[in-house]
Motif scaffolding. Structure first.
Motif, PDB file in Angstrom:
ATOM      1  N   GLU B 102       8.394   0.903  -4.345  1.00 48.26           N
ATOM      2  CA  GLU B 102       7.565   1.011  -3.147  1.00 48.26           C
ATOM      3  C   GLU B 102       8.436   1.365  -1.950  1.00 48.26           C
ATOM      4  OE1 GLU B 102       3.891  -1.878  -2.049  1.00 48.26           O
ATOM      5  OE2 GLU B 102       5.897  -2.739  -2.037  1.00 48.26           O
ATOM      6  N   TYR B 103       7.896   2.150  -1.045  1.00 44.06           N
ATOM      7  CA  TYR B 103       8.677   2.504   0.140  1.00 44.06           C
ATOM      8  C   TYR B 103       8.859   1.274   1.028  1.00 44.06           C
ATOM      9  CZ  TYR B 103      10.108   4.455   4.557  1.00 44.06           C
ATOM     10  OH  TYR B 103      10.802   4.697   5.719  1.00 44.06           O
ATOM     11  N   ARG B 104      10.093   0.980   1.394  1.00 42.08           N
ATOM     12  CA  ARG B 104      10.339  -0.096   2.339  1.00 42.08           C
ATOM     13  C   ARG B 104      11.036   0.481   3.555  1.00 42.08           C
ATOM     14  NH1 ARG B 104      10.211  -4.773  -1.146  1.00 42.08           N
ATOM     15  NH2 ARG B 104       9.951  -3.888  -3.227  1.00 42.08           N
ATOM     16  N   ALA B 106      13.618   0.330   5.548  1.00 39.36           N
ATOM     17  CA  ALA B 106      14.914  -0.328   5.619  1.00 39.36           C
ATOM     18  C   ALA B 106      15.985   0.727   5.749  1.00 39.36           C
ATOM     19  CB  ALA B 106      15.141  -1.170   4.364  1.00 39.36           C
ATOM     20  N   LYS B 234       4.150 -13.044   4.324  1.00 39.34           N
ATOM     21  CA  LYS B 234       5.376 -12.284   4.088  1.00 39.34           C
ATOM     22  C   LYS B 234       6.278 -13.004   3.076  1.00 39.34           C
ATOM     23  CE  LYS B 234       5.592  -9.487   8.094  1.00 39.34           C
ATOM     24  NZ  LYS B 234       4.825  -9.842   9.265  1.00 39.34           N
ATOM     25  N   TYR B 237       9.329 -10.935   1.617  1.00 42.88           N
ATOM     26  CA  TYR B 237      10.346 -10.703   2.644  1.00 42.88           C
ATOM     27  C   TYR B 237      11.183 -11.956   2.872  1.00 42.88           C
ATOM     28  CZ  TYR B 237      12.516  -9.735   7.123  1.00 42.88           C
ATOM     29  OH  TYR B 237      13.430  -9.588   8.133  1.00 42.88           O
ATOM     30  N   ASN B 240      13.482 -12.514  -0.106  1.00 38.83           N
ATOM     31  CA  ASN B 240      14.587 -11.551  -0.122  1.00 38.83           C
ATOM     32  C   ASN B 240      15.631 -11.897   0.922  1.00 38.83           C
ATOM     33  OD1 ASN B 240      13.888  -9.861  -2.237  1.00 38.83           O
ATOM     34  ND2 ASN B 240      12.544  -8.608  -0.969  1.00 38.83           N
ATOM     35  N   THR B 276       8.412  -8.500  -9.105  1.00 34.13           N
ATOM     36  CA  THR B 276       9.551  -8.591  -8.186  1.00 34.13           C
ATOM     37  C   THR B 276      10.538  -9.564  -8.815  1.00 34.13           C
ATOM     38  OG1 THR B 276       8.687 -10.496  -6.990  1.00 34.13           O
ATOM     39  CG2 THR B 276       8.099  -8.318  -6.143  1.00 34.13           C
TER      40      THR B 276
END
Lengths: 136, 375
Positions: B102-104, B106, B234, B237, B240, B276
């Motif tokens: 997935e596009y993040r 960052a 979130k 997030y 991570n 994930t």
């Protein structure tokens, strides 16, 4: 050739910072003739009331093997860190400060510490040390 | 070396892909075909997974991985690194390439490339993408909190008064692992002691900075701010960032991750973390602390029988002395529903909820009739 492990004062006005370096004992500290930098000492306490000292002990031991001699203040610091036995001057200074504290209020303590920093600066300039032999 | 590593990764993949149709793994058919010559239960899993201590010993009795003794409760690490546990967690995590890639927003996130390829080239690209995705799915280990450092090297009360501040000494020699670096503190009262874990983390970050870490606790992880972030949803997030900020055995890391898992549990949003690297540790957390009822119900509602059975089997591995484990061991050839049923009857804390979910699932099965036969 007196190879020494000494402080080299960097930083700026009212903000001292020492690099622990290997260089000739009687050279100006900012002459650029440092053989190797083996650590740092920040005499100003940080937010957690810590004074940070970093030493590359492997390099220190290597240069000691080459015959480099630590100066008084470096030897004191290493003594406090546990690398050397505690320097007699540490005990003497501590005793003197305790005596002062008994007589005078706490702000004298801070004054003593800034004076000590000034003393390190003066020592690390080209001042021959009469007690130590100029090593070959 | 490269070939054997690739073999190991392929085995890892085949473990995930075995039952992964539920997790929308688009490339399962051609990729599984390429892995099909590798059997799923090979004995050489040490390459990926460290062999845990939870295997059968000489007497044939399973060592209790999470016995109700205090000793094991303090160290979930032993149970987590067991090969069987890792396999099940990997299977449950699944592999959804869309989600993994997935596009993040960052640093270093590139623009997607569009290319014209033949079917063979496409197959190769999917394979390499899957191997890389497996790396992204590497689970941060679940460990017990680290023991505090309490070692005094020397007491010198005669140095009292020399300094009003602490002197912190760090060894900056080259090529020393971070965990082995010597950091000592000389207190104003003259004691020379080893630096505590908190002092270590801060000092190491100053002299050997790691990217993504801040000195001290980021405000996001303070209790109130953490709650705000959790309410915003979130979870990934937070997990991570916790991974990059803290050491795995840091009590702060454990607090943050466990709070996140509890929040997910109370809101039932288990699928947020599916595919994930945090899904495995989350499932393990619930299993270790015996809170899998809601999770089991969620899996059954999704109609993924494989996941439900895997979860119960995981529970039996981590808690081998529980009643349902013994019952299932005594059954000659239990069907998946029997295994789940045994668990629901004997070890579920919310018995009625789980049994109701099983009944609903059975009704759905009877009406469709194909799902049950497949297993």
């Amino acid at each position: 050739m007196a190879l020494a492990i000494r402080f080299a004062l960097f930083g700026c006005t009212n903000r001292p910072f020492f690099h622990i370096v290997v260089m000739e004992k009687r050279r100006a500290q900012r002459s650029g003739k440092i053989k190797e930098m083996i650590g740092s000492y920040d005499p100003m306490p940080n937010q957690d009331n810590q004074k940070l000292v970093a030493v590359d002990f492997q390099k220190l031991q290597k240069w000691l093997g080459f015959g480099a001699v630590p100066t008084k203040h470096v030897a004191e610091l290493l003594g406090l860190g546990g690398f050397y036995p505690i320097h007699p001057m540490s005990y003497i200074k501590a005793k003197r400060k305790r005596k002062l504290m008994e007589k005078q209020p706490a702000d004298m303590q801070a004054k003593e510490e800034t004076q000590e920093t000034a003393a390190i600066q003066v020592n690390e300039d080209t001042q021959p040390d009469s007690t130590e032999d100029a090593s070959q | 070396m490269a070939a054997s590593m690739k073999c190991a990764w392929a085995r890892c993949l085949s473990t995930i892909l075995l039952n992964s149709t539920k997790h929308r793994c688009q490339i399962s058919q051609p990729l599984y075909a390429s892995c099909s010559n590798i059997s799923g239960d090979s004995g050489n899993d040490e390459i990926i997974f460290r062999k845990g201590e939870g295997g059968t010993d000489q007497t044939g009795q399973e060592a209790g991985l999470a016995d109700d003794t205090k000793k094991h409760r303090r160290d979930p690490g032993k149970a987590f690194t067991d090969v069987r546990v890792q396999k099940i967690l990997l299977r449950l995590t699944g592999l959804d390439l869309d989600k993994v890639y997935e596009y993040r927003a960052a640093k270093g996130a590139g623009v997607a490339k569009v290319a014209l390829m033949s079917d063979q080239q496409l197959k190769k690209v999917y394979e390499s993408a899957s191997y890389k995705a497996l790396r992204k799915l590497q689970m941060p280990p679940v460990l017990g909190a680290r023991e505090p450092i309490d070692e005094v090297l020397s007491e010198d009360p005669e140095l009292e008064g020399l300094n009003t501040s602490k002197l912190v000494f760090i060894d900056i020699s080259q090529r020393v692992p971070l965990k082995k670096r010597t950091i000592v503190v000389r207190e104003p009262n003259g004691t020379l002691r080893k630096a505590s874990w908190e002092e270590r983390d801060v000092t190491l970050q100053k002299y050997f900075p790691q990217s993504g870490r801040k000195i001290g606790l980021p405000r996001m992880f303070q209790q109130d701010n953490l709650e705000c972030m959790l309410d915003d949803g979130k979870h990934e997030y937070i997990l991570n960032r916790a991974c990059s900020q803290f050491e795995i055995d840091d009590p702060e890391y454990i607090r943050v991750t466990q709070r996140t898992y509890e929040h997910i549990h109370s809101n039932g949003k288990f699928e947020d973390l599916r595919s994930t690297r945090h899904f495995g540790p989350m499932i393990f957390y619930f299993t270790y602390y015996k809170k899998i009822d809601k999770l089991l119900v969620a899996f059954l509602e999704e109609e993924s029988l494989e996941d439900s059975v895997d979860l119960v089997k995981l529970y039996h591995i981590v808690h081998p002395s529980c009643k349902s484990a013994e019952k299932v061991a005594s059954m000659p050839d239990p069907t998946p529903l029997e295994i789940i049923g045994a668990f629901a009857e004997m070890d579920a804390t919310q018995k009625s909820l789980v049994q109701q979910a099983i009944q609903t699932y059975e009704k759905e099965c009877d009406s469709t009739d194909s799902t049950q036969l497949r297993r």
